[in-house]
Structure formats: C-alpha cells, structure tokens
Scaffold this active site. Structure first.
Site, PDB file in Angstrom:
ATOM      1  N   ASP A   1       0.834  -1.201   0.000  1.00 47.92           N
ATOM      2  CA  ASP A   1       0.000   0.000   0.000  1.00 47.92           C
ATOM      3  C   ASP A   1       0.872   1.255   0.000  1.00 47.92           C
ATOM      4  OD1 ASP A   1       0.989  -0.591   2.526  1.00 47.92           O
ATOM      5  OD2 ASP A   1      -0.888  -0.273   3.588  1.00 47.92           O
ATOM      6  N   ASP A  45       7.387   3.607   3.207  1.00 43.29           N
ATOM      7  CA  ASP A  45       7.846   4.790   3.948  1.00 43.29           C
ATOM      8  C   ASP A  45       9.367   4.695   4.117  1.00 43.29           C
ATOM      9  OD1 ASP A  45       8.262   6.881   5.676  1.00 43.29           O
ATOM     10  OD2 ASP A  45       6.874   6.209   7.223  1.00 43.29           O
ATOM     11  N   ARG A  51      -9.665   2.136   7.097  1.00 36.01           N
ATOM     12  CA  ARG A  51      -9.288   1.358   5.918  1.00 36.01           C
ATOM     13  C   ARG A  51     -10.397   1.349   4.869  1.00 36.01           C
ATOM     14  NH1 ARG A  51      -4.599  -1.451   7.315  1.00 36.01           N
ATOM     15  NH2 ARG A  51      -4.467  -2.281   9.412  1.00 36.01           N
TER      16      ARG A  51
HETATM   17  P1  IMP Z   1       8.064   1.192   6.134  1.00 34.38           P
HETATM   18  O1  IMP Z   1       8.561  -0.141   6.611  1.00 34.38           O
HETATM   19  O2  IMP Z   1       8.562   2.323   6.995  1.00 34.38           O
HETATM   20  O3  IMP Z   1       8.325   1.435   4.667  1.00 34.38           O
HETATM   21  O4  IMP Z   1       6.520   1.224   6.393  1.00 34.38           O
HETATM   22  C1  IMP Z   1       5.691   0.520   5.626  1.00 34.38           C
HETATM   23  C2  IMP Z   1       4.384   0.211   6.320  1.00 34.38           C
HETATM   24  O5  IMP Z   1       4.047   1.161   7.333  1.00 34.38           O
HETATM   25  C3  IMP Z   1       3.275   0.279   5.296  1.00 34.38           C
HETATM   26  O6  IMP Z   1       3.080  -0.957   4.683  1.00 34.38           O
HETATM   27  C4  IMP Z   1       2.102   0.724   6.136  1.00 34.38           C
HETATM   28  O7  IMP Z   1       1.463  -0.400   6.691  1.00 34.38           O
HETATM   29  C5  IMP Z   1       2.698   1.546   7.242  1.00 34.38           C
HETATM   30  N1  IMP Z   1       2.637   2.994   6.922  1.00 34.38           N
HETATM   31  C6  IMP Z   1       3.658   3.790   6.537  1.00 34.38           C
HETATM   32  N2  IMP Z   1       3.251   5.050   6.337  1.00 34.38           N
HETATM   33  C7  IMP Z   1       1.922   5.057   6.611  1.00 34.38           C
HETATM   34  C8  IMP Z   1       0.906   6.090   6.561  1.00 34.38           C
HETATM   35  O8  IMP Z   1       1.137   7.272   6.225  1.00 34.38           O
HETATM   36  N3  IMP Z   1      -0.348   5.700   6.894  1.00 34.38           N
HETATM   37  C9  IMP Z   1      -0.660   4.427   7.274  1.00 34.38           C
HETATM   38  N4  IMP Z   1       0.252   3.441   7.319  1.00 34.38           N
HETATM   39  C10 IMP Z   1       1.530   3.750   6.986  1.00 34.38           C
HETATM   40 MG    MG Z   2       1.442  -2.169   5.213  1.00 34.40          MG
END
Ligand code: IMP
Ligand code: MG
Length: 184
Positions: free
Chosen positions: A110, A113, A175
């Site tokens: 989805d 980050d 969601r």
């Molecule tokens: P990462 O490991 O930091 O890249 O984070 C990835 C996961 O964090 C995504 O798959 C989301 O489930 C959650 N996430 C990151 N940013 C957001 C946001 O702005 N809203 C909601 N969920 C987020």
């Molecule tokens: Mg996720």
C-alpha cells in the site's frame, strides 16, 4: 476545482484528516500501472504477493485490471502497532502458502515509507528462489528514496505526511474510506 476542496475532512480518534487523493485519481493510476504490468508480464504468470493488512484494497483493484495469468497470495507483517510512527521492528505474523520457486513475483504494498518492510519482504521472497521479484506500491514517501529498496511500480510519490483510507489505517480504523486523507 482542485481535489483538495471537493471533500470534507474526517475525524478519527479525535485527529482530523483532510482530503488528499480522490478515488477517481487512484483508480486512473492503478489502471495505468496494470497496463504496464500486463505489457511487461505478457506470456508470464506472475504471483502477486500482498502485504496485509494495508494492501488488500489496492490488491483487489489492481488484480481486476490484470489480464495475464496470475496468482495471488498474502503475507502479514506487523510494524506500526497502534501509532502513527513506525516502530522499526518488523514481525512476520503470517507466512506465504505458495511455492515461489522459479516464479515471477510482484510484491504489492500500500505504501512504502522507510522501506524497511519492503526490504524485509524482498529478502523473504528471495529465499524461495523465485525467477524475479518486483515491487508495486500505491504510495511512496520521499523517505523511501533514501533507503536501498527499488520500487518498480509507483502509484504516487508523496511527501512525509501520514495518510489513511483506501486500506491504510490509523489505529486499525479508516481502511474502508474510498479516498485517501492526510493528517492535519
Ligand atoms: P516502512 O517499513 O517504513 O516502509 O513502512 C511501511 C508500512 O508502514 C506500510 O506498509 C504501512 O502499513 C505503514 N505505513 C507507513 N506510512 C503510513 C501512513 O502514512 N499511513 C498508514 N500506514 C503507513
Ligand atoms: Mg502495510
């Protein structure tokens, strides 16, 4: 009128979220992404691997624009807990159930980050000895650009904001929203 002024804000757990991306824009982007995937995977039978919970809406829409033979599986990760800030710790809550050896894999996220989750999943998938692994993410935050993960199919590049809706949650809520909203 810009997207921004068309819809009202929503309140979740006393936090206000402002309208950010319309359902229409999201669908247009997903159709374009699917067209590209259909072209690049012609004659192949990719396995789409969704990352639960956030990617279930995106996966459902993307898959219905896919015209090549394909399969779907999901894995479940936990990293965010109940907050807006990533814990940085990733746990595998549910593993894959299919044989990925020699297959062409498209990981469906989805949002990316920090890229930590995507990196974790790519390693996990690679351990199954697939033929290829690519990643599709509806949203890509600019922070991800600093990580080492390559996102092959990107819907929207967004700044460092917290977004909800279209599968993305805030403390498991929101969601179900058809559009995407940003924390004010
Ligand atoms: P990462 O490991 O930091 O890249 O984070 C990835 C996961 O964090 C995504 O798959 C989301 O489930 C959650 N996430 C990151 N940013 C957001 C946001 O702005 N809203 C909601 N969920 C987020
Ligand atoms: Mg996720």
């Amino acid at each position: 009128m810009s997207d921004h002024h068309m819809k009202k804000s929503v309140s979740i757990n006393n936090d206000i979220f402002e309208f950010y991306l319309s359902e229409k824009k999201i669908q247009t982007k997903i159709r374009q992404m699917a067209r590209q995937i259909n072209k690049e995977y012609r004659g192949k039978a990719p396995v789409f691997i969704g990352v639960l919970n956030g990617s279930f809406v995106f996966m459902a829409d993307l898959l219905r624009y896919i015209t090549v033979d394909c399969e779907v599986d999901f894995l479940k990760l936990s990293s965010y807990g109940h907050t807006k800030i990533s814990s940085g710790k990733i746990r595998l809550l549910e593993d894959l159930n299919c044989d990925l050896k020699g297959r062409d894999i498209i990981v469906v996220e989805d949002i990316v980050d920090s890229g930590l989750s995507a990196d974790f999943i790519i390693r996990l998938v690679r351990a199954h000895k697939p033929r290829s692994v690519k990643v599709a993410s509806l949203l890509l935050k600019e922070a991800a650009l600093k990580s080492n993960v390559k996102i092959d199919y990107i819907g929207f590049r967004i700044p460092h904001i917290f977004v909800i809706g279209y599968g993305l949650d805030y403390a498991q809520k929101a969601r179900n929203l058809r559009d995407i909203y940003q924390l004010k």
